[in-house]
Each structure stands twice: as structure tokens, then as C-alpha cells.
Design a protein around this motif. Structure first.
Motif, PDB file in Angstrom:
ATOM      1  N   PRO B 147     -17.126 -12.630 -96.333  1.00 16.87           N
ATOM      2  CA  PRO B 147     -17.904 -11.818 -95.396  1.00 16.87           C
ATOM      3  C   PRO B 147     -19.340 -12.294 -95.220  1.00 16.87           C
ATOM      4  N   ASN B 148     -19.982 -12.740 -96.308  1.00 16.40           N
ATOM      5  CA  ASN B 148     -21.406 -13.041 -96.193  1.00 16.40           C
ATOM      6  C   ASN B 148     -21.727 -14.517 -95.998  1.00 16.40           C
ATOM      7  N   THR B 149     -20.697 -15.352 -96.037  1.00 13.84           N
ATOM      8  CA  THR B 149     -20.975 -16.774 -95.844  1.00 13.84           C
ATOM      9  C   THR B 149     -20.450 -17.293 -94.515  1.00 13.84           C
ATOM     10  N   ARG B 150     -19.434 -16.643 -93.964  1.00 15.85           N
ATOM     11  CA  ARG B 150     -18.870 -17.098 -92.687  1.00 15.85           C
ATOM     12  C   ARG B 150     -19.842 -16.803 -91.545  1.00 15.85           C
ATOM     13  N   ASN B 151     -19.664 -17.458 -90.434  1.00 17.62           N
ATOM     14  CA  ASN B 151     -20.385 -17.107 -89.210  1.00 17.62           C
ATOM     15  C   ASN B 151     -19.596 -16.029 -88.468  1.00 17.62           C
ATOM     16  N   PRO B 152     -20.138 -14.829 -88.364  1.00 15.45           N
ATOM     17  CA  PRO B 152     -19.373 -13.777 -87.675  1.00 15.45           C
ATOM     18  C   PRO B 152     -19.384 -13.990 -86.171  1.00 15.45           C
ATOM     19  N   LEU B 153     -18.479 -13.276 -85.472  1.00 14.86           N
ATOM     20  CA  LEU B 153     -18.552 -13.193 -84.015  1.00 14.86           C
ATOM     21  C   LEU B 153     -19.591 -12.124 -83.703  1.00 14.86           C
ATOM     22  N   TYR B 154     -20.711 -12.540 -83.131  1.00 19.65           N
ATOM     23  CA  TYR B 154     -21.757 -11.559 -82.805  1.00 19.65           C
ATOM     24  C   TYR B 154     -21.463 -10.847 -81.482  1.00 19.65           C
ATOM     25  N   SER B 203     -26.682  -6.850 -89.449  1.00 19.57           N
ATOM     26  CA  SER B 203     -27.847  -5.952 -89.452  1.00 19.57           C
ATOM     27  C   SER B 203     -28.382  -5.789 -88.035  1.00 19.57           C
ATOM     28  N   ASP B 204     -29.141  -4.695 -87.827  1.00 24.13           N
ATOM     29  CA  ASP B 204     -29.723  -4.461 -86.506  1.00 24.13           C
ATOM     30  C   ASP B 204     -30.637  -5.613 -86.095  1.00 24.13           C
ATOM     31  N   ALA B 205     -31.382  -6.164 -87.077  1.00 22.35           N
ATOM     32  CA  ALA B 205     -32.311  -7.245 -86.767  1.00 22.35           C
ATOM     33  C   ALA B 205     -31.556  -8.496 -86.293  1.00 22.35           C
ATOM     34  N   GLN B 206     -30.491  -8.822 -87.043  1.00 23.19           N
ATOM     35  CA  GLN B 206     -29.657  -9.975 -86.675  1.00 23.19           C
ATOM     36  C   GLN B 206     -29.039  -9.798 -85.297  1.00 23.19           C
ATOM     37  N   LEU B 207     -28.517  -8.580 -85.084  1.00 22.50           N
ATOM     38  CA  LEU B 207     -27.840  -8.251 -83.833  1.00 22.50           C
ATOM     39  C   LEU B 207     -28.797  -8.447 -82.656  1.00 22.50           C
ATOM     40  N   LEU B 208     -30.029  -7.970 -82.845  1.00 24.21           N
ATOM     41  CA  LEU B 208     -31.015  -8.033 -81.781  1.00 24.21           C
ATOM     42  C   LEU B 208     -31.455  -9.477 -81.536  1.00 24.21           C
ATOM     43  N   GLU B 209     -31.651 -10.212 -82.618  1.00 22.65           N
ATOM     44  CA  GLU B 209     -32.081 -11.603 -82.497  1.00 22.65           C
ATOM     45  C   GLU B 209     -31.028 -12.436 -81.763  1.00 22.65           C
ATOM     46  N   GLN B 210     -29.779 -12.284 -82.206  1.00 27.46           N
ATOM     47  CA  GLN B 210     -28.682 -13.001 -81.557  1.00 27.46           C
ATOM     48  C   GLN B 210     -28.557 -12.603 -80.095  1.00 27.46           C
ATOM     49  N   GLY B 211     -28.660 -11.281 -79.835  1.00 28.60           N
ATOM     50  CA  GLY B 211     -28.513 -10.786 -78.473  1.00 28.60           C
ATOM     51  C   GLY B 211     -29.582 -11.358 -77.558  1.00 28.60           C
ATOM     52  N   LYS B 212     -30.809 -11.413 -78.058  1.00 33.64           N
ATOM     53  CA  LYS B 212     -31.909 -11.931 -77.236  1.00 33.64           C
ATOM     54  C   LYS B 212     -31.719 -13.413 -76.911  1.00 33.64           C
ATOM     55  N   GLN B 213     -31.293 -14.187 -77.921  1.00 32.21           N
ATOM     56  CA  GLN B 213     -31.006 -15.608 -77.676  1.00 32.21           C
ATOM     57  C   GLN B 213     -29.926 -15.779 -76.608  1.00 32.21           C
ATOM     58  N   MET B 214     -28.834 -15.027 -76.791  1.00 27.84           N
ATOM     59  CA  MET B 214     -27.721 -15.146 -75.841  1.00 27.84           C
ATOM     60  C   MET B 214     -28.157 -14.729 -74.445  1.00 27.84           C
ATOM     61  N   ALA B 215     -29.023 -13.700 -74.372  1.00 26.70           N
ATOM     62  CA  ALA B 215     -29.502 -13.220 -73.072  1.00 26.70           C
ATOM     63  C   ALA B 215     -30.206 -14.348 -72.318  1.00 26.70           C
ATOM     64  N   ASN B 216     -31.017 -15.111 -73.036  1.00 29.93           N
ATOM     65  CA  ASN B 216     -31.712 -16.242 -72.392  1.00 29.93           C
ATOM     66  C   ASN B 216     -30.707 -17.266 -71.859  1.00 29.93           C
ATOM     67  N   THR B 217     -29.699 -17.562 -72.672  1.00 24.33           N
ATOM     68  CA  THR B 217     -28.684 -18.522 -72.236  1.00 24.33           C
ATOM     69  C   THR B 217     -27.950 -18.016 -70.997  1.00 24.33           C
ATOM     70  N   VAL B 218     -27.549 -16.747 -71.058  1.00 26.02           N
ATOM     71  CA  VAL B 218     -26.790 -16.157 -69.945  1.00 26.02           C
ATOM     72  C   VAL B 218     -27.637 -16.164 -68.670  1.00 26.02           C
ATOM     73  N   LEU B 219     -28.894 -15.758 -68.809  1.00 24.30           N
ATOM     74  CA  LEU B 219     -29.776 -15.705 -67.641  1.00 24.30           C
ATOM     75  C   LEU B 219     -29.896 -17.093 -66.996  1.00 24.30           C
ATOM     76  N   ALA B 220     -30.142 -18.100 -67.822  1.00 23.34           N
ATOM     77  CA  ALA B 220     -30.288 -19.457 -67.296  1.00 23.34           C
ATOM     78  C   ALA B 220     -29.018 -19.924 -66.597  1.00 23.34           C
ATOM     79  N   ARG B 221     -27.863 -19.587 -67.179  1.00 25.90           N
ATOM     80  CA  ARG B 221     -26.599 -19.993 -66.567  1.00 25.90           C
ATOM     81  C   ARG B 221     -26.381 -19.296 -65.217  1.00 25.90           C
TER      82      ARG B 221
END
Lengths: 391, 391
Positions: B147-154, B203-221
Motif C-alpha cells: 500500500p505505501n510503496t506502490r504508485n496508486p491511481l490518483y 492524503s488530502d495534500a497529495q490528492l490536491l497536489e496531483q490534481g493541480k498537476q493533472m489540471a495543468n496537463t489537461v488544460l494544455a491538451r
């Protein structure tokens, strides 16, 4: 259609399974655990509805709650016999003067007592007459097994409703009692326990004759009770729908019996019909205008939406005049936006195609249950919509 | 509670089973079988709702209809992410100026393509990044299983909504697009096919960080497409509820991105909470006043009626202020009269005990489905009632 039937049948089974074992279903009305003492009411929700009675903080459930003679009844009969009896009662007991109290005089023990393992025959009014059960309203078992030679069970259920008035916001006075006799149009039976199911069909004439006889017996018995001696008693004869029907039965006759009367003096014919639309097997529409209107509506909404699996209506007629329609739309949805848009569209199409000046309910269902509904009330002009959301 | 959960879970399974196999679910929007050509609308049902778009007589379903990354998602998330995104869009795209059209730009083939027998990894934006799938927004598989070493699906799901305006009652012009990124708070996984289920908590922090990164990618695409280059694009980050939750997730951040922008310039925190009442496991009530009000209501209606099996609420908070409540009352009924009386009583109790000035829906259920409901709309003073009848 097939699928809707199945779902209804399953639903009915689920509930009836709950009713079948008569022991312990319904906790009675004497418990007094709530804070409030004395008589309260449920509050009225429209001129056309009765207010209900609460005693000592608890709803006064029927003394014969959850009782029908066999487990095989169509749940739609159970619903429509009650609604129908309430409607028959409104002239004699206007909704602004009387409260509706569930039947308190006919107890389960009077109506039907079944042995828990079916080892001995049932007793009570709903059971067959026999040496052990002289009060049985259904005919004696003649020991014949063929559909046309056996004595069928004519009477399926009895529903009692009490109409009471409240004086000085306090005690209740009984204004009168309404009784519905639910008569089988088809009696389902088995030749042996767990055996195949057979049926005896009962003609309308037979049904009515038997119902009228039983009504006299029931009236005379009720008059023996001091508190029912001098109140008006309405008795209606209800024709049960067959168990595979997608609509419930209808009342065929009614009588209002003045205080003291021991025998029904006059029967009034009730001309009600329920019809499922679209009609199948070349059944003739009660009113082809209504049937065409529904077809147009159905076509319109089916072209709108992919994967629409079923659009079926129950139409109700009094004296061959449409007085209401319930429509069920079954489909598969993929999200809130779709449901909301579809609901808006249905409201638009309903206003354009469906018959005017009658109450109409449209339930929009998915495998998850009801998703939305669209309704126009009696006398209403526009359809209102409601989408069941979730957080 | 347990039982409600089970029922919800089953309902979710039923629906998701339908969504899981991505082939053939949704018939597309190009068919033109209806009479009417060109653009119509579904009709509006209140100032606060968007009107939907009908093209050539058919509802324009989403190009990615019925799509989530796995079959294990909580159905409540699927509902609430759409409703939430619509609400986030109302400031930028007012309901009186824009129509809502289901997302047409992100196709299923862009978002997720699963091999029919799971023999090869999925491809598309929702899948993991890999040599074969450079566009994947979820992280590469690091081949770890713990659980803590794999890369989860965010990222669990992407929802697109298009806001269009209609000129001269004819053609549609795109006003802008709203995108929701559904981010897992818990990622459920199996170490081997058909194996036991494990979970990685995010965690909420991880979720938000990942979401913000993905948002930039999605917007650019999205900006690479000519028709999306210069329109406003709203991107919201949605935190998915765990799959055993009785409430859906909530939005945690949103951004409105002007035409031409390639990167999110500013995030606005969204403070929403969903809470199930009564709270369990010593969970603290978001607002103890609301929680007490609900408890009083629950006690009041439970004393009224025998066999009342469950009264549960979803409470929704914006900025810690109650903005809505959905209550489900589960019980066993024995007839129409009981349902009608109980519904009247609930309307009375709701007016007396429940928080004022917020929309409240109360669904009254039995094993047969919804029997009645009681509702007060936003800004409404009184509760209205509806009993689902049958003929």
C-alpha cells in the motif's frame, strides 16, 4: 413489459413474504412509549385527503394489519382496495368533517387464524365454512379438485376503515365504518401441498351475487356490536385483479347502510375500469383517444433517449371517463445531467401529448430505483418535476 | 445502517456492472430517427436549472458516457461529481444565458480503452502512464505491491460539461467547458487478478497536489484543439468518497481559466462537506445544532410508527453552513392508508424539527421502492408531500 411484470411480481413477493406468517407482524397499538398523550392527528395535506389519527403518540394501525387470505395476492390489489374504499367513503364522510382511522373492530383473530404449519384448516371469516369454523364466509370444501366442480374461495380480503370526528380537539366519536369485500375474479389453488397451481375463474355475476350475500352477513354481524349498532356502514364489493395483472382491481358495487339496518337495502353499481397502456393481445382501448395520446407521448420520449426500455401506463376510468394516469418510464441512466434533462423533456412532452384535466404521475425509474418524477395534480395546469438527488 | 449500505452497494454494483464493459454502452448521438431536425431544448424547470440540448430529436449524450476507470467506484461519487460541477459552473455560465450540453470533446477513446479480457494494460488519459500510453495521467506502475510503496491511481474519473448559447433560436455556440477531475482518497487494488482487495490511502495534500498537476496537463491538451483554444475552461478537483461511504465526495478546489491560458493561474479553495446523520463511531458533527435537530425529528417519527427500520440523512455543508439535507426513511408498510398518514405526519414533524431555510428532501421507502416523499425547496416555507399511488 415482461421485465416490468417480473419486477412487480418480485416486489409483491418480497412484501407478501413479510405478511404471510401472521404471527408477530404488526406490534399493535396499545404501546405508549411516546411523550404525547391523548389524541393527535397527522395533519392534512390537501382538501381531498383525510387526516389520520394518532393516539398516545403512536399511529393507530389496523387491527387486522397485513392480513390477506393467501400469500398469492397481487400487491396492486392491496393498494387499490384501500384507496378505492377511501374514495367511496368521501360522500358519506366528508374529508373536512371526519378523520380516517384504520379499522379497529375487525381483529385478525376474527378474520383469519392460520395454523403455523398448515396442519389444520384456517379459521375465521375469511376461511372456509366448516363444522369447526361456522363463521367462515367462503363456501365449504366439497372435496372436489377440478376447476369447475370445486367450491372456489370467493372472498380474498376484508378491509375496514373507521371514520371518526373529533370534538373539542379531544375525544373521538365514531361517525361510521366502511368495509370492502375483496372478491376473487380468479381463485388460485393447488391440488396438493407444493403442487402445481390451478385456477378457478369466477364470473362477474357470480362474484357480485356472492359479494352481496356476504355483505348482508357481515352487516348483520357488525350490528351485533353495541358501538356499531347505530352508525352508517358503507359496504363496497371489490373485484380483485388476477395476480399477473399490471393494474389492481376495481369496485363493482357499493351500498350505504343507515344506522340500525340489518340487511343491504340498495346497491349502487360502480363503473370503474383500470387499463394498462399500451394495450396488448388485441385488447380494445377503453378510450381510443387516451390510448392514442399515450402512444404519441411514448413515441416522442423514446426517440429522445437511447436505451429506453419501457414506457407503460395505468389508466383509470370512472363511468368510462379517464380520471387519472400513472406512467412508469424505465431506463438506464449514466448520470445526473442525463436524468435532469430527460425529466425536463418528459414534462414538456407530457404537457403537449397527454390528456388534459386529469391527474397524471410519471415515475422515472432505473435499476437503482426511482430517479425522478413528473406530476400534474387534479385541476393543475402544469407539470411539476422532481429529480431525486444525492450528496 | 449496515443494511442501507448493502442496498446502496448493491445498487452501485448493478449500475457499474452495466458501465464496466466499455464496448457498446451508449449508442452515440449521431442517429437521426426522430421527426424534428436541428437543435431543440429540453425546457427549463426552474431558474436554478440548466436547459439541456436536443439535436435532431435526440438527447446529446456525453461522448464518454458511462465511463469510470474501474468498476469499484461508489455510485454516489458518479452522481455528486456531476451535480457539483454544474453548481461550480453557474457563476461563469449563468443558467439564464447558457444551455448545458453533455461533454462532447473528450471521447471514450481518449479517456480510456480497456482490452476486453484485461490481457493488455488499459490506455488513455485515465490509465497509467507507460511506454505504450504516454498520455496516461496516472503514474507509471513501479511494480511494487504494498500500500505505501506502490504508485496508486490518483485519478478515478474525468467529467466534462459543455456550456453553449443559442443564437436566434438556432445554432449553438460554445461558451465554455467545465472539467472535473475525480481524485481518489482511497485507491482500491488487487495484488493479483481475482485476489483480495487492498487499499492505498491518499492524503488530502497529495490528492490536491496531483490534481493541480493533472489540471495543468489537461488544460494544455484542451488548448491544442482549435475550438477550445479561446473559451473559458473551468477545472475543479473532486475528492472521491471511499466506496463504503453513504455520501458522495466533494469538490476541494476550482479554477476558472480564461481563453488562451495554458496553465492554471489561480486556484480557489472549495469548502464543502457531506456528512451522514446520525454520526457513527464518535465522528464529530459538522454542526451540532443540525445534528440535534435531526435526532429530534428521528425520535419523533420513530415513536409514531411500529417497525420503522431506518432514518438516515445526508447533510451537505458549504463553508460549514448547512445547504441541504436528503433524508431516507425505511420501513415496512401494510397499505396505502398507513403510507398516506405517515407521510402527513412526517411533513408535520419536518416543519417543526428540521433546520429552516435549506432545501430538504425526505424519501419514504419500503422493500417495494419509494412509497412517498416530502420536500421543501430552496427558499420554500412549507413541505409538500407526494404519495406514489397505483390503480
Amino acid at each position: 413489459m415482461k421485465r416490468t411484470k417480473l419486477v412487480l411480481a418480485l416486489a409483491a413477493l418480497l412484501v407478501l413474504a413479510g405478511c404471510g406468517n401472521l404471527k408477530g407482524s404488526g406490534t399493535g397499538t396499545t404501546a405508549n412509549t411516546a411523550n404525547s398523550k391523548g389524541v393527535q392527528t397527522t395533519g392534512q395535506t390537501g382538501e381531498d385527503n383525510y387526516t389520520g389519527v394518532i393516539e398516545n403518540g403512536r399511529y393507530k394501525t389496523s387491527a387486522a394489519r397485513g392480513l390477506t387470505v393467501t400469500q398469492t395476492d397481487n400487491m396492486l390489489n392491496v393498494q387499490s382496495i384501500e384507496t378505492g374504499l377511501t374514495n367511496l367513503s368521501k360522500t358519506e364522510f366528508p374529508t373536512d368533517k371526519y378523520l380516517l382511522q384504520e379499522g379497529q373492530y375487525l381483529k385478525k383473530s376474527t378474520l383469519l387464524v392460520q395454523s403455523s404449519d398448515n396442519s389444520t384448516p384456517s379459521t375465521g371469516w375469511l376461511a372456509r365454512k366448516s363444522k369447526e369454523n361456522p363463521e367462515g364466509l367462503n363456501p365449504e370444501d366439497n372435496n372436489k379438485k377440478e376447476p369447475n366442480t370445486r367450491n372456489p374461495l370467493y372472498l380474498q380480503q376484508i378491509v375496514e376503515q373507521d371514520y371518526v370526528s373529533q370534538t373539542n380537539n379531544k375525544s373521538l366519536t365514531l361517525g361510521g365504518v366502511s368495509i370492502a369485500l375483496g372478491m376473487n375474479s380468479v381463485d388460485y389453488y393447488q391440488k396438493e401441498t407444493y403442487g402445481a397451481e390451478f385456477k378457478t375463474e369466477i364470473s362477474d355475476a357470480q362474484l357480485l351475487e356472492q359479494g352481496k350475500q356476504m355483505a348482508n352477513t357481515v352487516l348483520a354481524r357488525l350490528r351485533q356490536r353495541a358501538d356499531l349498532k347505530n352508525v352508517p356502514i358503507i359496504i363496497g364489493i371489490y373485484k380483485q385483479a388476477p395476480k399477473d395483472s399490471l393494474v389492481g382491481g376495481t369496485f363493482v358495487a357499493t351500498s350505504t347502510n343507515k344506522g340500525g339496518s340489518q340487511k343491504v337495502a340498495k346497491w349502487t353499481t360502480v363503473n370503474q375500469k383500470n387499463q394498462v397502456l399500451p394495450t396488448i393481445n388485441d385488447e380494445k382501448a377503453v378510450n381510443s383517444g387516451d390510448s392514442d395520446a399515450f402512444s404519441n407521448f411514448k413515441t416522442q420520449i423514446q426517440s429522445f433517449f437511447p436505451n429506453l426500455s419501457g414506457v407503460v401506463a395505468q389508466a383509470h376510468y370512472d363511468n368510462n371517463q379517464l380520471t387519472g394516469m400513472n406512467i412508469t418510464v424505465n431506463t438506464q441512466f449514466y448520470g445526473e445531467t442525463e436524468i435532469t434533462s430527460f425529466t425536463q423533456y418528459i414534462a414538456q412532452a407530457a404537457g403537449r401529448y397527454l390528456p388534459r384535466n386529469v391527474p397524471i404521475n410519471i415515475n422515472i425509474m432505473s435499476t437503482q430505483g426511482m430517479q425522478a418524477y413528473v406530476a400534474r395534480s387534479r385541476g393543475g395546469k402544469d407539470f411539476s418535476t422532481h429529480v431525486f438527488g444525492s450528496y
